[in-house]
Design a protein around this motif. Sequence first.
Motif, mmCIF file in Angstrom:
data_model
loop_
_atom_site.group_PDB
_atom_site.id
_atom_site.type_symbol
_atom_site.label_atom_id
_atom_site.label_comp_id
_atom_site.label_asym_id
_atom_site.label_seq_id
_atom_site.Cartn_x
_atom_site.Cartn_y
_atom_site.Cartn_z
ATOM 1 N N MET A 74 0.845 -1.175 0.000
ATOM 2 C CA MET A 74 0.000 0.000 0.000
ATOM 3 C C MET A 74 0.890 1.238 0.000
ATOM 4 O O MET A 74 1.837 1.331 0.759
ATOM 5 C CB MET A 74 -0.901 -0.022 1.235
ATOM 6 N N ASN A 75 0.570 2.200 -0.843
ATOM 7 C CA ASN A 75 1.385 3.396 -0.990
ATOM 8 C C ASN A 75 1.109 4.414 0.097
ATOM 9 O O ASN A 75 -0.004 4.529 0.592
ATOM 10 C CB ASN A 75 1.135 4.041 -2.353
ATOM 11 N N ASP A 76 2.146 5.185 0.410
ATOM 12 C CA ASP A 76 1.986 6.298 1.327
ATOM 13 C C ASP A 76 1.376 7.476 0.584
ATOM 14 O O ASP A 76 1.597 7.650 -0.613
ATOM 15 C CB ASP A 76 3.347 6.729 1.888
ATOM 16 N N GLN A 77 0.632 8.274 1.319
ATOM 17 C CA GLN A 77 0.084 9.518 0.792
ATOM 18 C C GLN A 77 0.680 10.638 1.615
ATOM 19 O O GLN A 77 0.784 10.533 2.836
ATOM 20 C CB GLN A 77 -1.435 9.536 0.919
ATOM 21 N N LEU A 78 1.092 11.712 0.959
ATOM 22 C CA LEU A 78 1.712 12.840 1.642
ATOM 23 C C LEU A 78 0.814 14.056 1.490
ATOM 24 O O LEU A 78 0.422 14.418 0.380
ATOM 25 C CB LEU A 78 3.096 13.118 1.067
ATOM 26 N N PHE A 79 0.493 14.689 2.615
ATOM 27 C CA PHE A 79 -0.370 15.861 2.635
ATOM 28 C C PHE A 79 0.396 17.033 3.226
ATOM 29 O O PHE A 79 1.037 16.896 4.268
ATOM 30 C CB PHE A 79 -1.620 15.600 3.489
ATOM 31 N N SER A 80 0.319 18.183 2.577
ATOM 32 C CA SER A 80 0.877 19.413 3.121
ATOM 33 C C SER A 80 -0.187 20.039 4.012
ATOM 34 O O SER A 80 -1.324 20.246 3.581
ATOM 35 C CB SER A 80 1.230 20.367 1.970
ATOM 36 N N VAL A 81 0.188 20.310 5.272
ATOM 37 C CA VAL A 81 -0.762 20.901 6.229
ATOM 38 C C VAL A 81 -0.072 22.115 6.860
ATOM 39 O O VAL A 81 0.538 22.006 7.929
ATOM 40 C CB VAL A 81 -1.192 19.864 7.289
ATOM 41 N N PRO A 82 -0.149 23.266 6.196
ATOM 42 C CA PRO A 82 0.589 24.450 6.639
ATOM 43 C C PRO A 82 0.261 24.926 8.056
ATOM 44 O O PRO A 82 1.090 25.558 8.700
ATOM 45 C CB PRO A 82 0.200 25.526 5.623
ATOM 46 N N GLY A 84 8.432 20.054 8.540
ATOM 47 C CA GLY A 84 8.052 20.085 7.132
ATOM 48 C C GLY A 84 6.588 20.422 6.903
ATOM 49 O O GLY A 84 6.160 20.616 5.767
ATOM 50 N N LYS A 85 5.822 20.462 8.007
ATOM 51 C CA LYS A 85 4.378 20.731 7.948
ATOM 52 C C LYS A 85 3.663 19.775 6.991
ATOM 53 O O LYS A 85 2.861 20.158 6.154
ATOM 54 C CB LYS A 85 4.107 22.186 7.576
ATOM 55 N N THR A 86 4.009 18.481 7.152
ATOM 56 C CA THR A 86 3.406 17.448 6.314
ATOM 57 C C THR A 86 2.866 16.311 7.175
ATOM 58 O O THR A 86 3.291 16.113 8.309
ATOM 59 C CB THR A 86 4.423 16.861 5.319
ATOM 60 N N VAL A 87 1.944 15.576 6.569
ATOM 61 C CA VAL A 87 1.390 14.376 7.185
ATOM 62 C C VAL A 87 1.512 13.254 6.171
ATOM 63 O O VAL A 87 0.998 13.368 5.056
ATOM 64 C CB VAL A 87 -0.095 14.577 7.586
ATOM 65 N N ARG A 88 2.217 12.184 6.537
ATOM 66 C CA ARG A 88 2.370 11.014 5.670
ATOM 67 C C ARG A 88 1.490 9.906 6.243
ATOM 68 O O ARG A 88 1.578 9.586 7.421
ATOM 69 C CB ARG A 88 3.825 10.561 5.612
ATOM 70 N N VAL A 103 -9.409 6.646 10.707
ATOM 71 C CA VAL A 103 -9.965 6.424 9.364
ATOM 72 C C VAL A 103 -9.798 4.943 8.998
ATOM 73 O O VAL A 103 -8.700 4.388 9.145
ATOM 74 C CB VAL A 103 -9.263 7.322 8.321
ATOM 75 N N PRO A 104 -10.864 4.307 8.534
ATOM 76 C CA PRO A 104 -10.755 2.899 8.136
ATOM 77 C C PRO A 104 -9.650 2.684 7.099
ATOM 78 O O PRO A 104 -9.532 3.446 6.140
ATOM 79 C CB PRO A 104 -12.121 2.586 7.529
ATOM 80 N N GLY A 105 -8.830 1.683 7.335
ATOM 81 C CA GLY A 105 -7.768 1.332 6.402
ATOM 82 C C GLY A 105 -6.439 2.005 6.680
ATOM 83 O O GLY A 105 -5.409 1.597 6.136
ATOM 84 N N VAL A 106 -6.423 3.031 7.515
ATOM 85 C CA VAL A 106 -5.161 3.710 7.818
ATOM 86 C C VAL A 106 -4.335 2.832 8.747
ATOM 87 O O VAL A 106 -4.810 2.380 9.781
ATOM 88 C CB VAL A 106 -5.407 5.101 8.453
ATOM 89 N N ARG A 107 -3.095 2.595 8.343
ATOM 90 C CA ARG A 107 -2.205 1.745 9.134
ATOM 91 C C ARG A 107 -1.142 2.542 9.884
ATOM 92 O O ARG A 107 -0.648 2.091 10.904
ATOM 93 C CB ARG A 107 -1.535 0.717 8.234
ATOM 94 N N HIS A 108 -0.761 3.704 9.358
ATOM 95 C CA HIS A 108 0.290 4.494 9.996
ATOM 96 C C HIS A 108 0.115 5.970 9.652
ATOM 97 O O HIS A 108 -0.225 6.300 8.519
ATOM 98 C CB HIS A 108 1.668 4.013 9.535
ATOM 99 N N VAL A 109 0.357 6.837 10.639
ATOM 100 C CA VAL A 109 0.292 8.284 10.444
ATOM 101 C C VAL A 109 1.577 8.887 10.988
ATOM 102 O O VAL A 109 1.939 8.639 12.138
ATOM 103 C CB VAL A 109 -0.908 8.908 11.195
ATOM 104 N N ASP A 110 2.279 9.666 10.182
ATOM 105 C CA ASP A 110 3.491 10.338 10.614
ATOM 106 C C ASP A 110 3.337 11.833 10.359
ATOM 107 O O ASP A 110 3.093 12.250 9.218
ATOM 108 C CB ASP A 110 4.709 9.802 9.864
ATOM 109 N N VAL A 111 3.440 12.635 11.415
ATOM 110 C CA VAL A 111 3.326 14.082 11.298
ATOM 111 C C VAL A 111 4.717 14.687 11.421
ATOM 112 O O VAL A 111 5.419 14.449 12.402
ATOM 113 C CB VAL A 111 2.391 14.662 12.383
ATOM 114 N N ASP A 112 5.119 15.473 10.422
ATOM 115 C CA ASP A 112 6.417 16.154 10.421
ATOM 116 C C ASP A 112 6.157 17.638 10.671
ATOM 117 O O ASP A 112 5.712 18.354 9.776
ATOM 118 C CB ASP A 112 7.112 15.936 9.078
#
Length: 64
Positions: A1-9, A39-43, A27-36
Motif C-alpha cells: 500500500m502506498n503512502d500519501q503525503l499531505f501538506s498541512v501548513p 516540514g508541515k506534512t502528514v504522511r 480512518v478505516p484502512g489507515v495503518r500508519h500516520v506520521d506528522v512532520d
Amino acid sequence: MNDQLFSVPGISCGHCATAIRHEVGAVPGVRHVDVDLAGKTVRVTGGEERAIRAAIAEAGYEAA
C-alpha cells in the motif's frame, strides 16, 4: 500500500500532531500516520484520500 503525503501548513506544535494522528488514525484502512512538524506534512499509509482529508479537517486543519 502506498503512502500519501499531505501538506498541512497550519500545524505547528505537538498538540497539532496529536490531534491529527488521532483523527487520521481512526480512518478505516489507515495503518500508519506520521506528522512532520518542521516540514508541515502528514504522511499516511493506507486509507482513502477523501476520508483522510476529512479527518485532517475534523482535527481543525486544512490539507493543501
